[in-house]
Design an enzyme around this catalytic site. Structure first.
Site, mmCIF file in Angstrom:
data_model
loop_
_atom_site.group_PDB
_atom_site.id
_atom_site.type_symbol
_atom_site.label_atom_id
_atom_site.label_comp_id
_atom_site.label_asym_id
_atom_site.label_seq_id
_atom_site.Cartn_x
_atom_site.Cartn_y
_atom_site.Cartn_z
ATOM 1 N N VAL A 72 -10.925 -11.762 3.067
ATOM 2 C CA VAL A 72 -12.358 -12.044 3.026
ATOM 3 C C VAL A 72 -12.677 -13.215 2.099
ATOM 4 O O VAL A 72 -13.776 -13.752 2.141
ATOM 5 C CB VAL A 72 -13.202 -10.803 2.629
ATOM 6 C CG1 VAL A 72 -13.258 -9.800 3.757
ATOM 7 C CG2 VAL A 72 -12.676 -10.154 1.365
ATOM 8 N N CYS A 77 11.540 13.786 -8.655
ATOM 9 C CA CYS A 77 11.808 14.565 -9.864
ATOM 10 C C CYS A 77 12.114 13.610 -11.019
ATOM 11 O O CYS A 77 12.929 12.687 -10.874
ATOM 12 C CB CYS A 77 12.993 15.500 -9.609
ATOM 13 S SG CYS A 77 13.464 16.421 -11.085
ATOM 14 N N GLY A 135 -5.086 -9.125 3.509
ATOM 15 C CA GLY A 135 -5.791 -8.269 2.551
ATOM 16 C C GLY A 135 -5.072 -8.042 1.243
ATOM 17 O O GLY A 135 -5.076 -6.931 0.729
ATOM 18 N N CYS A 195 14.366 22.335 -9.786
ATOM 19 C CA CYS A 195 15.079 22.437 -11.066
ATOM 20 C C CYS A 195 14.132 22.795 -12.214
ATOM 21 O O CYS A 195 14.563 22.942 -13.358
ATOM 22 C CB CYS A 195 15.810 21.122 -11.366
ATOM 23 S SG CYS A 195 14.723 19.789 -11.898
ATOM 24 N N HIS A 240 5.746 -0.686 -2.910
ATOM 25 C CA HIS A 240 5.294 0.041 -4.109
ATOM 26 C C HIS A 240 5.388 1.554 -3.953
ATOM 27 O O HIS A 240 4.725 2.281 -4.684
ATOM 28 C CB HIS A 240 3.858 -0.387 -4.469
ATOM 29 C CG HIS A 240 3.774 -1.844 -4.857
ATOM 30 N ND1 HIS A 240 2.589 -2.533 -4.962
ATOM 31 C CD2 HIS A 240 4.749 -2.743 -5.166
ATOM 32 C CE1 HIS A 240 2.830 -3.794 -5.320
ATOM 33 N NE2 HIS A 240 4.133 -3.946 -5.439
ATOM 34 N N ASN A 263 0.827 -1.214 0.000
ATOM 35 C CA ASN A 263 0.000 0.000 0.000
ATOM 36 C C ASN A 263 0.856 1.256 0.000
ATOM 37 O O ASN A 263 1.929 1.289 0.596
ATOM 38 C CB ASN A 263 -0.920 0.002 1.226
ATOM 39 C CG ASN A 263 -1.850 -1.195 1.223
ATOM 40 O OD1 ASN A 263 -1.992 -1.847 0.180
ATOM 41 N ND2 ASN A 263 -2.449 -1.502 2.349
#
Ligand code: APR
Length: 269
Positions: A225, A139, A198, A161, A131, A114
């Site tokens: 689930v 940049c 999850g 910049c 991730h 996440n």
């Protein structure tokens, strides 16, 4: 003889072999691999399944380097909305339990797919963000990274910049940082127990982490689930909302005397 513990989460009762609980109590190294499902009860939508983000939005336009090159403004508008949504959301009982776990077990890490920053807000310190993070910008010219606490005000945000900044997240087709993969693999290999919470576990290399734990002799406990690929090799799969299951499971662990003995530093409750 196989001892069975009955774990009650809301209105469900799960049978959990006592010897498995014992391995969790005695674990000195623990990790949790999380995916979008851990934040679902905070109101942050998951990616797949009914109502999932990729059902509504085109990932090619919003979550690839090509999409960003074509229309950075569109991508940033979407990320700004997600930042606003994530800022409003609060950590839920699953996040809070994962934070409690870190306080109770000396060698504990969160490996998360996440980007929402919820584990940090819940109090976890050792977090590997596989991730990236929606609260960082990078940049595209010199790779300078900026941390932010609030949703971006200007779109697209610019570096000192003069070049455009992009969200410091991993998009489709992009490799994860080798340093992050190394650290996550090391944690997975060293874990006596890994909780997998999850995640649909279909995006690699994150999905390989519980396999590393399993192959290294560790225990894999899944909370979801619904069944996933992990269910086929997990030592235990607990099906139900993470916000119900994880606190209930962790309570049965920390309440036991043997856990107190193994982890004398746990704050007494
Ligand atoms: N409690 C536990 N699990 C839940 C809950 C809940 N309340 N709600 C949903 N889930 C489960 C779903 O059953 C599903 O298995 O969470 C999982 C969410 O899966 P995905 O949406 O595929 O999310 P994730 O596994 O994190 O995706 C991996 O894909 O698009 C990329 O970069 C993105 O990091 C993401 C990666």
């Amino acid at each position: 003889m196989r001892l069975i513990m009955h774990l009650r989460a809301r209105d469900r009762v799960f049978d959990v072999p006592d010897e498995l609980l014992d391995r969790v109590r005695k674990a000195s190294s623990m990790s949790v691999l999380t995916g979008a499902g851990v934040s679902a009860e905070s109101g942050i939508p998951t990616f797949r399944g009914a109502g999932g983000i990729w059902e509504k939005y085109d990932y090619r336009k919003l979550a690839t380097a090509e999409g960003f090159r074509e229309d950075p403004r569109l991508v940033w508008e979407w990320y700004q909305l997600r930042q606003i949504e994530m800022k409003k959301a609060q950590p839920n009982p699953a996040h809070r339990t994962i934070s409690e776990m870190e306080q109770s077990v000396s060698d504990f890490s969160v490996l998360t797919q996440n980007i929402d920053g919820m584990h940090r807000r819940a109090g976890n310190k050792r977090i590997v963000e596989l991730h990236g993070s929606i609260w960082r910008m990078r940049c595209i010219r010199d790779n300078t990274v900026f941390e932010i606490d609030d949703p971006v005000a200007e779109i697209p945000p610019l570096c000192q910049c003069g070049s455009v900044l992009r969200p410091d997240v991993v998009w489709f087709g992009e490799p994860l940082s080798p340093h992050v993969v190394d650290e996550a693999s090391r944690v997975a290999g060293a874990s006596d127990v890994m909780f997998v919470v999850g995640t649909s576990a279909i995006v690699y290399p994150a999905a390989a982490l519980p396999i590393i734990t399993k192959n290294s002799g560790g225990l894999v406990i899944e909370v979801n689930v619904e069944p996933t690929d992990v269910s086929s090799y997990a030592d235990l799969s607990l099906f139900g909302p993470a916000g119900d299951i994880l606190p209930a499971f962790w309570n049965t662990i920390v309440r036991s005397e043997s856990f107190m003995k193994e982890h004398p530093f746990i704050p007494k409750r």
